[in-house]
Design a protein around this motif. Structure first.
Motif, PDB file in Angstrom:
ATOM      1  N   MET A   1      57.454  42.672  41.698  1.00  0.00           N
ATOM      2  CA  MET A   1      56.186  42.376  41.066  1.00  0.00           C
ATOM      3  C   MET A   1      56.344  42.531  39.571  1.00  0.00           C
ATOM      4  O   MET A   1      56.927  43.487  39.104  1.00  0.00           O
ATOM      5  CB  MET A   1      55.108  43.314  41.590  1.00  0.00           C
ATOM      6  N   SER A   2      55.794  41.608  38.841  1.00  0.00           N
ATOM      7  CA  SER A   2      55.865  41.636  37.388  1.00  0.00           C
ATOM      8  C   SER A   2      55.024  42.770  36.835  1.00  0.00           C
ATOM      9  O   SER A   2      53.964  43.093  37.359  1.00  0.00           O
ATOM     10  CB  SER A   2      55.360  40.305  36.837  1.00  0.00           C
ATOM     11  N   ALA A   7      49.524  39.581  35.402  1.00  0.00           N
ATOM     12  CA  ALA A   7      50.388  38.824  36.300  1.00  0.00           C
ATOM     13  C   ALA A   7      50.327  39.337  37.731  1.00  0.00           C
ATOM     14  O   ALA A   7      50.585  38.600  38.656  1.00  0.00           O
ATOM     15  CB  ALA A   7      51.829  38.871  35.807  1.00  0.00           C
ATOM     16  N   HIS A   9      47.885  40.255  39.914  1.00  0.00           N
ATOM     17  CA  HIS A   9      46.925  39.744  40.890  1.00  0.00           C
ATOM     18  C   HIS A   9      47.177  38.308  41.313  1.00  0.00           C
ATOM     19  O   HIS A   9      46.522  37.819  42.216  1.00  0.00           O
ATOM     20  CB  HIS A   9      45.502  39.895  40.356  1.00  0.00           C
ATOM     21  N   THR A  10      48.119  37.625  40.717  1.00  0.00           N
ATOM     22  CA  THR A  10      48.377  36.243  41.087  1.00  0.00           C
ATOM     23  C   THR A  10      49.305  36.111  42.292  1.00  0.00           C
ATOM     24  O   THR A  10      49.400  35.043  42.876  1.00  0.00           O
ATOM     25  CB  THR A  10      48.985  35.459  39.908  1.00  0.00           C
ATOM     26  N   ASP A  11      49.974  37.174  42.686  1.00  0.00           N
ATOM     27  CA  ASP A  11      50.890  37.129  43.823  1.00  0.00           C
ATOM     28  C   ASP A  11      50.266  37.859  45.010  1.00  0.00           C
ATOM     29  O   ASP A  11      50.420  39.067  45.164  1.00  0.00           O
ATOM     30  CB  ASP A  11      52.232  37.734  43.445  1.00  0.00           C
ATOM     31  N   PHE A  12      49.549  37.123  45.838  1.00  0.00           N
ATOM     32  CA  PHE A  12      48.824  37.713  46.961  1.00  0.00           C
ATOM     33  C   PHE A  12      49.748  38.502  47.889  1.00  0.00           C
ATOM     34  O   PHE A  12      49.435  39.612  48.295  1.00  0.00           O
ATOM     35  CB  PHE A  12      48.095  36.621  47.756  1.00  0.00           C
ATOM     36  N   GLY A  13      50.894  37.931  48.232  1.00  0.00           N
ATOM     37  CA  GLY A  13      51.813  38.580  49.169  1.00  0.00           C
ATOM     38  C   GLY A  13      52.304  39.925  48.684  1.00  0.00           C
ATOM     39  O   GLY A  13      52.347  40.895  49.451  1.00  0.00           O
ATOM     40  N   THR A  14      52.649  40.012  47.414  1.00  0.00           N
ATOM     41  CA  THR A  14      53.129  41.277  46.855  1.00  0.00           C
ATOM     42  C   THR A  14      52.009  42.306  46.816  1.00  0.00           C
ATOM     43  O   THR A  14      52.220  43.467  47.170  1.00  0.00           O
ATOM     44  CB  THR A  14      53.700  41.065  45.442  1.00  0.00           C
ATOM     45  N   CYS A  15      50.830  41.879  46.409  1.00  0.00           N
ATOM     46  CA  CYS A  15      49.695  42.801  46.361  1.00  0.00           C
ATOM     47  C   CYS A  15      49.338  43.299  47.758  1.00  0.00           C
ATOM     48  O   CYS A  15      49.120  44.496  47.962  1.00  0.00           O
ATOM     49  CB  CYS A  15      48.494  42.131  45.722  1.00  0.00           C
ATOM     50  N   TYR A  26      51.622  50.943  42.318  1.00  0.00           N
ATOM     51  CA  TYR A  26      50.785  49.825  41.890  1.00  0.00           C
ATOM     52  C   TYR A  26      49.377  50.232  41.482  1.00  0.00           C
ATOM     53  O   TYR A  26      48.583  49.392  41.078  1.00  0.00           O
ATOM     54  CB  TYR A  26      50.734  48.759  42.988  1.00  0.00           C
TER      55      TYR A  26
END
Length: 57
Positions: A1-2, A7, A9-15, A26
């Motif tokens: 994750m960046s 940046a 909240h743009t990656d649903f899978g990582t969040c 996080y």
């Protein structure tokens, strides 16, 4: 994750994985909003894992 601000909240899978793992690294980077209950939590929240289709970050 960046770690770049804005940046995360743009990656649903990582969040969602961070919420699944209750990963304290996080905290402060995003919150989880649960549409069906109106509750929002940090990634390390001890509450029951919400269904993926019911959340936004």
């Amino acid at each position: 994750m960046s770690t770049e601000p804005g940046a995360v909240h743009t990656d649903f899978g990582t969040c969602y994985q961070a919420v699944t793992d209750k990963d304290r690294r996080y905290d402060g980077q995003f919150v989880t909003a649960v549409h069906t209950t109106g509750i929002y939590c940090r990634p390390c929240c001890p509450a029951r894992l919400p269904h993926a289709e019911n959340v936004s970050f």
